[in-house]
Design a protein around this motif. Structure first.
Motif, PDB file in Angstrom:
ATOM      1  N   CYS A  53       0.819  -1.219   0.000  1.00 52.76           N
ATOM      2  CA  CYS A  53       0.000   0.000   0.000  1.00 52.76           C
ATOM      3  C   CYS A  53       0.851   1.267   0.000  1.00 52.76           C
ATOM      4  N   GLY A  54       1.998   1.205   0.651  1.00 54.25           N
ATOM      5  CA  GLY A  54       2.834   2.392   0.772  1.00 54.25           C
ATOM      6  C   GLY A  54       4.291   2.094   0.478  1.00 54.25           C
ATOM      7  N   PRO A  55       4.628   1.714  -0.776  1.00 56.76           N
ATOM      8  CA  PRO A  55       5.997   1.307  -1.103  1.00 56.76           C
ATOM      9  C   PRO A  55       6.952   2.495  -1.153  1.00 56.76           C
ATOM     10  N   SER A  56       7.840   2.584  -0.177  1.00 55.13           N
ATOM     11  CA  SER A  56       8.733   3.744  -0.074  1.00 55.13           C
ATOM     12  C   SER A  56      10.112   3.523  -0.685  1.00 55.13           C
ATOM     13  N   ARG A  59      11.753   5.307  -4.255  1.00 54.71           N
ATOM     14  CA  ARG A  59      12.125   6.729  -4.198  1.00 54.71           C
ATOM     15  C   ARG A  59      13.395   6.947  -3.388  1.00 54.71           C
TER      16      ARG A  59
END
Lengths: 270, 275
Positions: A53-56, A59
């Protein structure tokens, strides 16, 4: 259990998970900095980002616009530079648009995680770091189950100092116990902020909770990492903090964590 | 149908969301609850649907409390006469107990929370959520019905690492037709207590929530600076608004809460007009 011949994880020497019951404590940050430190010690490292859901992770290495390609044995991981010393896999690379929400229920998430564990052609790696979302649910259960045949080294648990975070991380320790995952240690992140103007230290998120928890739970304490605006900036821009900011306040702690992991693996082999 | 019955006596429902973890959803939910309950004539309910990481009991000073059953269902745990709380935290017997459940089981509990808790007549139902866009979020929107939710308050911190997840959450809201009341930018700068200089610990390298809100056409409800007292109050289970009334963070929170109240009043008025 049965391991297929020439599995994609056959060339991976050590697998470690980065966990926390709590969100926003710095799992992806620690995964990234650990990978960079290990790379600077001459190791080949992969990061598997199972936060759907929140692939950091993409980046943090400035490769968020990269695509993933297929080969005979599965997906080719994304290399962060020419050296090919750090490779990544994340759902972030599979999204058509970066703002697309992945609104999946558990079963669909589980299916992708199984694929991520089995179908990425990592090749030879010294370390595979598995970055996870917060919690103790589908992603965690599926990841641990899928990795079990490959005998992971263990898990690093990240917390911030305050009681509200530590409260969730205690539950994560229970998760590790119940699933037979060895705890390599606890990291207390965002532990104090040194004002760059006057050097006054303020404990914005309190202090000491991570160390106390490690003591209480009988697991190694890997160290305190302070809040460091240069670290935050580095992560925003996908830069190599370990190489570019060796004099920064977070550097010694991060380097020390990596050293303890390396020492742990040499102990294991001997 | 049972859910409809239970929820009929709820005037306003507000979801507190974020794509990103650790940005201050629970902190904000707790303070919103305290802020709205300051009006003793209003009945406020705080429902914590973070099944794996339930922070609300600790933040509300209710750690160790258990849920009681009565003829009319589960009793919420009351902080004040007009402020009731429900969380999976109250169902666990030890702080080390982990809830290691897959999606379907989590959904089942959320349904139970909505169906079996005897809230009574409520003016405001605040729902605190875990980070992400998964089972819990889909289920709460499904069970409550998007039309019965006044809107979502979305929490972020200034840096792109958070914003990139928050944009996804905003898209989630659009997908499920959930109105967005607005965005709160938390941890927005830190003022050194000694030299009073400001540091951007979580730098807004891509323009922060302000730019994102402009681009996506959502309201920016306000920015809240970092204050070490916030974390301390949460750990102690006390309301930061009461403990540090002079803090700039307190005035920011109060302004935001007021804007949310105004939004809800207009929303109610709008609904009445349609009927």
């Amino acid at each position: 259990s049965f391991l297929p011949e020439r599995s994609n994880l056959a060339g991976v020497r050590h697998i470690l998970l980065v966990l926390s019951g709590k969100g926003g404590v710095g799992k992806s940050t620690i995964s990234t900095e650990l990978a960079l430190s290990l790379r600077h010690s001459g190791k080949k490292v992969g990061i598997l980002d199972v936060d759907l859901c929140g692939p950091s992770i993409p980046r943090m290495f400035r490769v968020q616009d990269n695509d993933v390609h297929q080969c005979d044995s599965g997906w080719v991981p994304v290399f962060v530079d020419q050296d090919k010393s750090i490779s990544l896999m994340s759902i972030g690379f599979l999204l058509e648009k970066p703002d697309d929400a992945v609104v999946w229920r558990g079963p669909k998430k589980n299916a992708l995680i199984k694929q991520f564990v089995a179908d990425v052609a990592w090749g030879d790696l010294d370390f595979l770091i598995v970055d996870t979302p917060p919690g103790t649910s589908d992603e965690h259960i599926s990841t641990v189950e899928a990795l079990r045949p490959y005998k992971p080294l263990g898990a690093i648990l990240v917390t911030t100092p305050q009681a509200v975070s530590v409260g969730d991380v205690r539950r994560e320790l229970t998760f590790c116990k119940k699933t037979g995952l060895r705890v390599l240690g606890i990291v207390e992140n965002m532990s104090g902020f040194v004002c760059p103007h006057c050097s006054e230290c303020t404990n914005i998120f309190s202090k000491g909770g991570g160390e106390e928890l490690a003591k209480h739970a009988g697991v190694p304490f890997l160290g305190c990492v302070p809040l460091d605006p240069q670290l935050s900036q580095s992560l925003e821009e996908g830069r190599d903090f370990i190489q570019e900011f060796p004099k920064s306040s977070a550097f010694p702690a991060l380097a020390h964590i990596a050293q303890q992991i390396l020492d742990g693996t040499t102990q294991r082999s001997s | 149908a049972e859910l409809r019955e239970r929820l009929r006596s709820v005037k306003h429902t507000i979801l507190v969301l974020s794509g990103k973890g650790g940005v201050g959803k629970s902190t904000f939910s707790a303070l919103l609850a305290h802020g709205l309950a300051a009006d003793e004539a209003k009945q406020v309910a705080l429902l914590d649907i973070d099944i794996c990481g339930p922070s609300i009991p600790k933040m509300m000073g209710l750690e160790g409390e258990q849920v009681h059953q009565s003829g009319s269902g589960w009793s919420p745990v009351y902080v004040e006469e007009n402020l009731g709380v429900m969380s999976v935290g109250f169902l666990l017997s030890s702080p080390d107990d982990a809830v290691i459940w897959r999606g379907p089981k989590k959904n089942g509990l959320i349904k139970q929370f909505l169906r079996d808790v005897d809230w009574g007549e409520i003016d405001y139902l605040i729902v605190d959520t875990p980070p992400g866009t998964s089972d819990e979020h889909l289920s709460i929107v499904q069970y409550l019905g998007a039309t019965h939710i006044d809107g979502a308050v979305i929490i972020t911190t200034p840096q792109e690492v958070s914003l990139q997840d928050v944009r996804k959450e905003i898209n989630f809201c659009h997908k499920v037709k959930l109105p967005i009341i607005g965005v709160v930018e938390n941890m927005s700068g830190f003022i050194c207590p000694k030299c009073k200089n400001e540091s951007q610990i979580f730098p807004p390298t891509t323009g922060g929530a302000e730019k994102m809100c402009q681009n996506l056409n959502v309201s920016l409800l306000g920015k809240v600076p970092l204050d070490p007292q916030i974390g301390k109050s949460c750990d102690k289970g006390r309301s930061f608004l009461s403990e540090a009334p002079e803090s700039p963070a307190t005035s920011s929170y109060r302004n935001i809460i007021q804007r949310i109240q105004e939004y809800c009043d207009q929303h109610h008025f709008h609904e009445e007009k349609i009927i």
